[in-house]
Design an enzyme around this catalytic site. Sequence first.
Site, PDB file in Angstrom:
ATOM      1  N   ASP A   8     -18.403   3.653  25.770  1.00 45.65           N
ATOM      2  CA  ASP A   8     -17.269   4.041  24.799  1.00 45.65           C
ATOM      3  C   ASP A   8     -16.261   4.456  25.752  1.00 45.65           C
ATOM      4  O   ASP A   8     -16.237   5.111  26.611  1.00 45.65           O
ATOM      5  CB  ASP A   8     -17.457   5.140  23.742  1.00 45.65           C
ATOM      6  CG  ASP A   8     -18.574   4.877  22.789  1.00 45.65           C
ATOM      7  OD1 ASP A   8     -19.098   3.832  22.847  1.00 45.65           O
ATOM      8  OD2 ASP A   8     -18.881   5.622  21.849  1.00 45.65           O
ATOM      9  N   ASP A 130     -20.208   0.605   9.505  1.00 45.35           N
ATOM     10  CA  ASP A 130     -20.082   1.700   9.892  1.00 45.35           C
ATOM     11  C   ASP A 130     -20.210   2.515   8.440  1.00 45.35           C
ATOM     12  O   ASP A 130     -19.391   1.943   7.392  1.00 45.35           O
ATOM     13  CB  ASP A 130     -19.114   2.394  10.633  1.00 45.35           C
ATOM     14  CG  ASP A 130     -18.760   1.685  11.860  1.00 45.35           C
ATOM     15  OD1 ASP A 130     -19.811   1.195  12.465  1.00 45.35           O
ATOM     16  OD2 ASP A 130     -17.719   1.386  12.345  1.00 45.35           O
TER      17      ASP A 130
END
Length: 239
Positions: A8, A130
């Site tokens: 990330d 998500d």
Amino acid sequence: MQLYPAIDMKDGACVRLTQGLFDKVKVYSDSPADMAKLWVSKGATFLHLVDLDGALAGRSVNEKAIRAVVKAVDVPVQIGGGIRSLEAAKIMLDLGVSRVIIGTRAAREPEFAGRLVEEFGAEKIVAGIDAKDGMVAVDGWGQVSEKRAEDLCMQMKELGILHVVYTDISRDGMLSGPNVAATKALTQATDMDIIASGGVSSMEDLRRLHEEGIRGAIIGKALYENRINLANAVKAFED
């Protein structure tokens, strides 16, 4: 089961968030490319990149770091975060990224995912779904919609999408274990390549996912906190 070490990126560095909250960030490396090389040296056969700044900005922000990762390793890379146009997807693919992950725009405009499949092919496009309590979240997880994750998965399948990264936001970065039941249910309902994301904390978590027939798992914080040995995990769970 394909394993995906996660990298990330925020402000050009390799970080991890807790539950997607940008005020709960921990920096693990100033160089995502060096981190990519480390995971590949330990057996990684596919990498999962997230442009966290891009997810908020709605456009790619860490392009320099992404390019460096692709040049540094010889395994396929998938990238998500801020890819909300055909042009943005093309830029990433032209950099050498193998698959682009479409999240917010796919949730709001499912036909967009279909256009990308037509333009680039089904193997190049991943739907990023998500969810919080089974409901789809968008805009870097800042908003929860009224759309069920399973319904969106089925829409994606009808449009030609083969791969879905399914993230349970409540478990992301918590090392609390993945939502095996929800991921299994999506896999069985859609017969798609549902990639589990969020909460993987141990080899036992990976074993549970593997035993339930889940086809992919993203591993983030558990690698960075030395809770999972990647070489052992690859040996145990990748075909």
